[in-house]
Write a protein that holds these residues in place. Structure first.
Motif, mmCIF file in Angstrom:
data_model
loop_
_atom_site.group_PDB
_atom_site.id
_atom_site.type_symbol
_atom_site.label_atom_id
_atom_site.label_comp_id
_atom_site.label_asym_id
_atom_site.label_seq_id
_atom_site.Cartn_x
_atom_site.Cartn_y
_atom_site.Cartn_z
ATOM 1 N N MET A 34 24.254 13.707 -17.891
ATOM 2 C CA MET A 34 24.708 13.749 -19.284
ATOM 3 C C MET A 34 23.899 12.785 -20.139
ATOM 4 S SD MET A 34 27.039 16.014 -19.056
ATOM 5 C CE MET A 34 27.719 15.904 -20.716
ATOM 6 N N GLY A 35 23.597 13.231 -21.331
ATOM 7 C CA GLY A 35 22.835 12.392 -22.243
ATOM 8 C C GLY A 35 23.415 12.389 -23.637
ATOM 9 N N TRP A 36 23.037 11.367 -24.386
ATOM 10 C CA TRP A 36 23.355 11.285 -25.810
ATOM 11 C C TRP A 36 22.038 11.171 -26.583
ATOM 12 C CZ3 TRP A 36 28.013 12.060 -27.983
ATOM 13 C CH2 TRP A 36 29.152 11.909 -27.181
ATOM 14 N N PHE A 37 21.940 11.951 -27.634
ATOM 15 C CA PHE A 37 20.806 11.912 -28.534
ATOM 16 C C PHE A 37 21.353 11.742 -29.950
ATOM 17 C CE2 PHE A 37 17.032 13.279 -26.071
ATOM 18 C CZ PHE A 37 17.644 13.529 -24.871
ATOM 19 N N ARG A 38 20.482 11.404 -30.878
ATOM 20 C CA ARG A 38 20.908 11.319 -32.278
ATOM 21 C C ARG A 38 19.792 11.798 -33.195
ATOM 22 N NH1 ARG A 38 21.177 4.685 -32.912
ATOM 23 N NH2 ARG A 38 18.903 4.308 -32.945
ATOM 24 N N GLY A 42 16.033 13.933 -41.893
ATOM 25 C CA GLY A 42 14.591 13.914 -42.037
ATOM 26 C C GLY A 42 13.830 13.412 -40.827
ATOM 27 N N LYS A 43 14.554 13.133 -39.746
ATOM 28 C CA LYS A 43 13.892 12.612 -38.546
ATOM 29 C C LYS A 43 14.121 13.551 -37.369
ATOM 30 C CE LYS A 43 14.017 7.729 -39.782
ATOM 31 N NZ LYS A 43 14.367 6.359 -39.310
ATOM 32 N N GLU A 44 13.299 13.364 -36.343
ATOM 33 C CA GLU A 44 13.463 14.171 -35.137
ATOM 34 C C GLU A 44 14.631 13.637 -34.299
ATOM 35 O OE1 GLU A 44 8.820 15.571 -34.447
ATOM 36 O OE2 GLU A 44 9.819 14.306 -32.982
ATOM 37 N N ARG A 45 15.146 14.517 -33.467
ATOM 38 C CA ARG A 45 16.206 14.106 -32.562
ATOM 39 C C ARG A 45 15.630 13.125 -31.548
ATOM 40 N NH1 ARG A 45 20.266 18.735 -30.579
ATOM 41 N NH2 ARG A 45 20.062 19.048 -32.838
ATOM 42 N N GLU A 46 16.347 12.028 -31.308
ATOM 43 C CA GLU A 46 15.832 10.997 -30.417
ATOM 44 C C GLU A 46 16.840 10.636 -29.332
ATOM 45 O OE1 GLU A 46 14.990 7.402 -32.541
ATOM 46 O OE2 GLU A 46 17.095 6.970 -32.947
ATOM 47 N N PHE A 47 16.304 10.224 -28.219
ATOM 48 C CA PHE A 47 17.116 9.827 -27.070
ATOM 49 C C PHE A 47 17.881 8.548 -27.363
ATOM 50 C CE2 PHE A 47 18.393 9.110 -22.819
ATOM 51 C CZ PHE A 47 18.126 7.787 -22.505
ATOM 52 N N VAL A 48 19.130 8.494 -26.872
ATOM 53 C CA VAL A 48 19.952 7.293 -26.996
ATOM 54 C C VAL A 48 20.307 6.732 -25.615
ATOM 55 C CG1 VAL A 48 22.141 6.338 -27.799
ATOM 56 C CG2 VAL A 48 20.926 8.034 -29.200
ATOM 57 N N ALA A 49 20.912 7.569 -24.784
ATOM 58 C CA ALA A 49 21.353 7.096 -23.468
ATOM 59 C C ALA A 49 21.557 8.286 -22.536
ATOM 60 C CB ALA A 49 22.649 6.301 -23.584
ATOM 61 N N ASN A 84 28.677 -0.666 -29.953
ATOM 62 C CA ASN A 84 29.093 -1.946 -30.531
ATOM 63 C C ASN A 84 27.988 -2.508 -31.420
ATOM 64 O OD1 ASN A 84 31.483 -1.819 -28.960
ATOM 65 N ND2 ASN A 84 30.482 -2.861 -27.250
ATOM 66 N N SER A 85 28.355 -3.475 -32.232
ATOM 67 C CA SER A 85 27.378 -4.133 -33.123
ATOM 68 C C SER A 85 26.555 -3.114 -33.884
ATOM 69 C CB SER A 85 26.457 -5.055 -32.302
ATOM 70 O OG SER A 85 27.216 -6.030 -31.608
ATOM 71 N N LEU A 86 27.237 -2.149 -34.455
ATOM 72 C CA LEU A 86 26.539 -1.049 -35.125
ATOM 73 C C LEU A 86 25.763 -1.538 -36.340
ATOM 74 C CD1 LEU A 86 29.285 1.634 -34.679
ATOM 75 C CD2 LEU A 86 26.885 1.920 -34.014
ATOM 76 N N LYS A 87 24.629 -0.873 -36.553
ATOM 77 C CA LYS A 87 23.732 -1.193 -37.661
ATOM 78 C C LYS A 87 23.584 0.040 -38.549
ATOM 79 C CE LYS A 87 20.985 -4.073 -34.508
ATOM 80 N NZ LYS A 87 19.631 -4.310 -33.951
ATOM 81 N N SER A 88 23.142 -0.170 -39.760
ATOM 82 C CA SER A 88 22.966 0.961 -40.672
ATOM 83 C C SER A 88 21.974 1.968 -40.113
ATOM 84 C CB SER A 88 22.518 0.471 -42.045
ATOM 85 O OG SER A 88 21.315 -0.271 -41.949
ATOM 86 N N GLU A 89 20.997 1.483 -39.365
ATOM 87 C CA GLU A 89 20.001 2.399 -38.780
ATOM 88 C C GLU A 89 20.547 3.236 -37.635
ATOM 89 O OE1 GLU A 89 19.643 -0.897 -39.318
ATOM 90 O OE2 GLU A 89 18.445 -1.833 -37.722
ATOM 91 N N THR A 125 28.413 7.231 -39.346
ATOM 92 C CA THR A 125 27.873 6.606 -40.535
ATOM 93 C C THR A 125 28.231 5.125 -40.524
ATOM 94 O OG1 THR A 125 28.114 8.663 -41.797
ATOM 95 C CG2 THR A 125 27.799 6.624 -43.053
ATOM 96 N N VAL A 126 27.209 4.293 -40.613
ATOM 97 C CA VAL A 126 27.410 2.844 -40.600
ATOM 98 C C VAL A 126 27.051 2.311 -41.987
ATOM 99 C CG1 VAL A 126 26.849 0.674 -39.483
ATOM 100 C CG2 VAL A 126 26.796 2.803 -38.164
ATOM 101 N N SER A 127 28.014 1.736 -42.645
ATOM 102 C CA SER A 127 27.786 1.203 -43.986
ATOM 103 C C SER A 127 27.409 -0.271 -43.902
ATOM 104 C CB SER A 127 29.047 1.367 -44.839
ATOM 105 O OG SER A 127 30.114 0.626 -44.298
ATOM 106 N N SER A 128 26.448 -0.652 -44.727
ATOM 107 C CA SER A 128 25.966 -2.041 -44.690
ATOM 108 C C SER A 128 26.658 -2.882 -45.749
ATOM 109 C CB SER A 128 24.457 -2.074 -44.901
ATOM 110 O OG SER A 128 24.118 -1.421 -46.097
#
Length: 128
Positions: A34-38, A42-49, A84-89, A125-128
């Motif tokens: 099992m994998g997670w991508f995001r 405007g960006k390509e799908r990228e690997f997360v875990a 955890n420790s989510l960032k806007s990016e 969605t992570v708000s800064s």
């Protein structure tokens, strides 16, 4: 065929936490890597875990190491992504992916083409 449904997305402030869940059906869950991508706008799908089917290996993108944790519960046919420790990016649509048994090396499970089945996605969605 594997059917997957993600849940747990939402809006959170920077520094906060969310847990995504992905419930799978249609195949024996314990045989699935099992994998997670995001994918951000405007960006390509990228690997997360990723979590190998045999439970031996987990892999993380450098950008999330130390902040995100992937885990699975074979009794519930579910994979989780604790963030955890989510960032806007980290703002993106998060997709669950499954690969049926077979080799689960880092070169395979960290790319989109390594997976046969995909969920519909969950917005984070992570708000800064």
């Amino acid at each position: 065929q594997v059917h997957m449904v993600e849940s747990g997305g939402g809006l959170v402030q920077a520094g906060g936490s969310l847990r995504l869940s992905c419930a799978a059906s249609g195949r024996t869950f314990s045989t699935l890597t099992m994998g997670w991508f995001r994918q951000a706008p405007g960006k390509e799908r990228e690997f997360v875990a990723a979590h190998s089917w045999n439970g031996i290996s987990t892999y993380y993108a450098d950008s999330v190491k130390g902040r995100f944790t992937i885990s699975r519960d074979n009794a519930k046919n579910t994979v989780y992504l604790q963030m955890n420790s989510l960032k806007s990016e980290d703002t993106a649509v998060y997709f669950c992916a499954a690969r049926d048994r077979g080799v689960a090396t880092i070169s395979i499970v960290t790319v989109v083409t390594g997976y046969e089945y995909w969920g519909q996605g969950a917005q984070v969605t992570v708000s800064s």
